[in-house]
Design a protein around this motif. Structure first.
Motif, PDB file in Angstrom:
ATOM      1  N   TRP A  73       0.879  -1.079  -0.041  1.00 19.20           N
ATOM      2  CA  TRP A  73       0.280  -0.119  -0.049  1.00 19.20           C
ATOM      3  C   TRP A  73       0.813   1.283   0.199  1.00 19.20           C
ATOM      4  O   TRP A  73       1.042   1.870  -0.619  1.00 19.20           O
ATOM      5  N   VAL A  74       1.775   1.357   1.009  1.00 21.55           N
ATOM      6  CA  VAL A  74       2.836   2.470   0.676  1.00 21.55           C
ATOM      7  C   VAL A  74       3.506   2.275  -0.831  1.00 21.55           C
ATOM      8  O   VAL A  74       3.292   3.715  -0.676  1.00 21.55           O
ATOM      9  N   ARG A  75       4.276   1.083  -0.639  1.00 25.00           N
ATOM     10  CA  ARG A  75       4.954   1.704  -1.795  1.00 25.00           C
ATOM     11  C   ARG A  75       4.167   2.257  -3.081  1.00 25.00           C
ATOM     12  O   ARG A  75       4.808   3.158  -4.159  1.00 25.00           O
ATOM     13  N   SER A  76       3.281   1.707  -3.008  1.00 24.03           N
ATOM     14  CA  SER A  76       2.018   1.989  -4.861  1.00 24.03           C
ATOM     15  C   SER A  76       1.526   3.681  -4.031  1.00 24.03           C
ATOM     16  O   SER A  76       1.207   4.054  -5.196  1.00 24.03           O
ATOM     17  N   ARG A  77       1.121   3.692  -3.144  1.00 25.35           N
ATOM     18  CA  ARG A  77       0.842   5.332  -3.200  1.00 25.35           C
ATOM     19  C   ARG A  77       1.592   6.664  -2.324  1.00 25.35           C
ATOM     20  O   ARG A  77       1.473   7.267  -2.662  1.00 25.35           O
ATOM     21  N   SER A  78       2.578   5.732  -2.064  1.00 22.33           N
ATOM     22  CA  SER A  78       3.547   7.527  -1.112  1.00 22.33           C
ATOM     23  C   SER A  78       3.932   8.469  -2.483  1.00 22.33           C
ATOM     24  O   SER A  78       4.592   9.482  -2.452  1.00 22.33           O
ATOM     25  N   THR A  79       3.810   8.346  -4.244  1.00 24.03           N
ATOM     26  CA  THR A  79       3.564   9.135  -4.962  1.00 24.03           C
ATOM     27  C   THR A  79       3.421  10.167  -4.815  1.00 24.03           C
ATOM     28  O   THR A  79       3.457  11.523  -5.056  1.00 24.03           O
ATOM     29  N   GLY A  80       1.515   9.739  -4.303  1.00 16.86           N
ATOM     30  CA  GLY A  80       1.358  11.434  -4.159  1.00 16.86           C
ATOM     31  C   GLY A  80       0.583  11.774  -2.823  1.00 16.86           C
ATOM     32  O   GLY A  80      -0.221  12.481  -2.510  1.00 16.86           O
ATOM     33  N   ARG A  81       1.348  10.912  -1.160  1.00 17.94           N
ATOM     34  CA  ARG A  81       0.787  10.996  -0.284  1.00 17.94           C
ATOM     35  C   ARG A  81       1.966  11.167   0.807  1.00 17.94           C
ATOM     36  O   ARG A  81       3.065  10.695   0.737  1.00 17.94           O
ATOM     37  N   GLY A  82       1.943  12.313   1.530  1.00 16.13           N
ATOM     38  CA  GLY A  82       2.387  12.198   2.967  1.00 16.13           C
ATOM     39  C   GLY A  82       2.397  10.924   3.857  1.00 16.13           C
ATOM     40  O   GLY A  82       0.972  10.146   3.808  1.00 16.13           O
ATOM     41  N   ARG A  83       3.646  10.757   4.290  1.00 14.95           N
ATOM     42  CA  ARG A  83       3.240  10.058   6.154  1.00 14.95           C
ATOM     43  C   ARG A  83       1.867   9.783   6.503  1.00 14.95           C
ATOM     44  O   ARG A  83       1.724   8.791   6.550  1.00 14.95           O
ATOM     45  N   ALA A 116       6.217  15.704  -3.004  1.00 18.35           N
ATOM     46  CA  ALA A 116       5.442  16.773  -2.763  1.00 18.35           C
ATOM     47  C   ALA A 116       5.858  17.749  -3.590  1.00 18.35           C
ATOM     48  O   ALA A 116       5.808  18.828  -5.118  1.00 18.35           O
ATOM     49  N   ARG A 117       7.252  18.107  -4.481  1.00 13.02           N
ATOM     50  CA  ARG A 117       7.986  18.455  -5.703  1.00 13.02           C
ATOM     51  C   ARG A 117       7.566  18.942  -6.632  1.00 13.02           C
ATOM     52  O   ARG A 117       7.063  19.484  -7.702  1.00 13.02           O
ATOM     53  N   ASP A 118       7.374  17.243  -6.907  1.00 14.80           N
ATOM     54  CA  ASP A 118       6.476  16.722  -8.661  1.00 14.80           C
ATOM     55  C   ASP A 118       4.897  17.119  -8.506  1.00 14.80           C
ATOM     56  O   ASP A 118       4.157  17.649  -9.712  1.00 14.80           O
ATOM     57  N   LEU A 119       4.197  17.127  -7.652  1.00 13.97           N
ATOM     58  CA  LEU A 119       2.414  17.506  -6.994  1.00 13.97           C
ATOM     59  C   LEU A 119       2.659  19.238  -7.112  1.00 13.97           C
ATOM     60  O   LEU A 119       2.045  19.563  -8.364  1.00 13.97           O
ATOM     61  N   VAL A 120       3.569  19.963  -6.877  1.00 17.18           N
ATOM     62  CA  VAL A 120       3.830  20.883  -6.460  1.00 17.18           C
ATOM     63  C   VAL A 120       4.093  21.649  -8.459  1.00 17.18           C
ATOM     64  O   VAL A 120       2.982  22.809  -8.760  1.00 17.18           O
ATOM     65  N   ARG A 121       5.021  21.245  -8.675  1.00 13.18           N
ATOM     66  CA  ARG A 121       4.950  21.248 -10.650  1.00 13.18           C
ATOM     67  C   ARG A 121       3.400  20.898 -11.134  1.00 13.18           C
ATOM     68  O   ARG A 121       4.341  22.318 -12.330  1.00 13.18           O
ATOM     69  N   ARG A 122       3.257  20.054 -11.299  1.00 10.67           N
ATOM     70  CA  ARG A 122       2.277  19.876 -12.346  1.00 10.67           C
ATOM     71  C   ARG A 122       0.948  21.110 -11.901  1.00 10.67           C
ATOM     72  O   ARG A 122       0.390  20.832 -12.640  1.00 10.67           O
ATOM     73  N   ALA A 144      -0.767  19.628   2.310  1.00 11.65           N
ATOM     74  CA  ALA A 144      -1.438  19.908   3.378  1.00 11.65           C
ATOM     75  C   ALA A 144      -3.236  18.199   3.450  1.00 11.65           C
ATOM     76  O   ALA A 144      -3.014  17.262   4.323  1.00 11.65           O
ATOM     77  N   ARG A 145      -3.393  18.603   2.319  1.00 10.43           N
ATOM     78  CA  ARG A 145      -4.910  17.854   2.483  1.00 10.43           C
ATOM     79  C   ARG A 145      -3.882  16.384   2.258  1.00 10.43           C
ATOM     80  O   ARG A 145      -4.716  14.687   2.727  1.00 10.43           O
ATOM     81  N   ARG A 146      -2.682  16.057   1.321  1.00 10.19           N
ATOM     82  CA  ARG A 146      -2.334  14.718   0.650  1.00 10.19           C
ATOM     83  C   ARG A 146      -0.925  14.278   2.257  1.00 10.19           C
ATOM     84  O   ARG A 146      -0.740  13.256   2.252  1.00 10.19           O
ATOM     85  N   GLY A 147      -1.005  14.648   2.844  1.00 11.51           N
ATOM     86  CA  GLY A 147      -0.526  14.642   4.560  1.00 11.51           C
ATOM     87  C   GLY A 147       0.831  14.647   5.081  1.00 11.51           C
ATOM     88  O   GLY A 147       1.556  14.657   4.923  1.00 11.51           O
ATOM     89  N   PHE A 148       1.521  15.955   3.728  1.00 10.91           N
ATOM     90  CA  PHE A 148       2.673  16.165   3.638  1.00 10.91           C
ATOM     91  C   PHE A 148       2.830  17.102   5.000  1.00 10.91           C
ATOM     92  O   PHE A 148       1.974  17.710   5.357  1.00 10.91           O
ATOM     93  N   ASP A 151       6.912  21.092   7.377  1.00 10.27           N
ATOM     94  CA  ASP A 151       8.135  21.535   7.089  1.00 10.27           C
ATOM     95  C   ASP A 151       8.649  21.439   5.667  1.00 10.27           C
ATOM     96  O   ASP A 151       9.243  22.559   5.103  1.00 10.27           O
ATOM     97  N   VAL A 152       7.867  20.358   4.898  1.00  8.47           N
ATOM     98  CA  VAL A 152       7.707  20.032   3.590  1.00  8.47           C
ATOM     99  C   VAL A 152       7.123  20.792   2.587  1.00  8.47           C
ATOM    100  O   VAL A 152       8.022  21.437   1.946  1.00  8.47           O
ATOM    101  N   VAL A 153       5.609  21.632   3.142  1.00  7.99           N
ATOM    102  CA  VAL A 153       4.768  22.237   1.969  1.00  7.99           C
ATOM    103  C   VAL A 153       5.329  23.000   1.552  1.00  7.99           C
ATOM    104  O   VAL A 153       5.542  23.809   1.592  1.00  7.99           O
TER     105      VAL A 153
END
Length: 165
Positions: A73-83, A116-122, A144-148, A151-153
């Protein structure tokens, strides 16, 4: 549904067979946690002791593995979600906190920054004509809604907007 030719309509279904059938049907559709399978069995009035027995056996043979489920689950969803968001999703799936924490070790700080950088760039493309303050608010909210973590945000949004000139 009418009984099949080999079924006796007067005989109650064996709860172990019902439990096994539920588990196998659910696992055929997608990986499931032990808690999800137990919930499905409870919905069909499978006695708790029978559900525990069947689920224990499924764990013994490797058909139910919450650790493997959480890692996948973590491997498949970590590209668009924070911890934080991933931890909440795992909790909703019935994964205990210790198992979730082990799976979330794969998502380190640098991984979160990259995601987060990938999401922001898009998102920057769709906010191109807006004032910087509006863009910041929208990007902060999205991450923030995606759980980052905060400090990362803050870091990623400011770096990306500063990089635009």
């Amino acid at each position: 549904m009418p009984p099949g030719p080999d079924e006796n309509p007067d005989r109650e279904a064996d709860p172990r067979e019902v439990a096994r059938s539920i588990a196998l049907r659910q696992l055929t559709m997608a990986p499931r946690t032990r808690a999800q399978l137990a919930e499905k069995m409870a919905d069909r009035d499978v006695p708790d002791d029978v559900a525990v027995e069947v689920l224990d056996r499924f764990e013994e043979v490797g058909l139910v593995d919450d650790q493997a489920f959480a890692e996948g689950w973590v491997r498949s969803r970590s590209t668009g979600r924070g911890r934080r968001a991933l931890a909440q999703e795992l909790r909703r799936k019935g994964v205990d906190d210790e198992t979730a924490a082990q799976a979330l070790e794969a998502v380190d700080h640098d991984t979160q920054i990259d995601a987060a950088r990938d999401l922001v760039r898009r998102k920057l493309r769709s906010t191109a004509g807006l004032d910087r303050a509006v863009r910041e608010r929208r990007l902060f909210g999205m991450l923030a809604r995606r759980g980052f973590p905060t400090d990362v945000v803050l870091r990623v949004v400011r770096e990306e907007l500063d990089g635009l000139g």
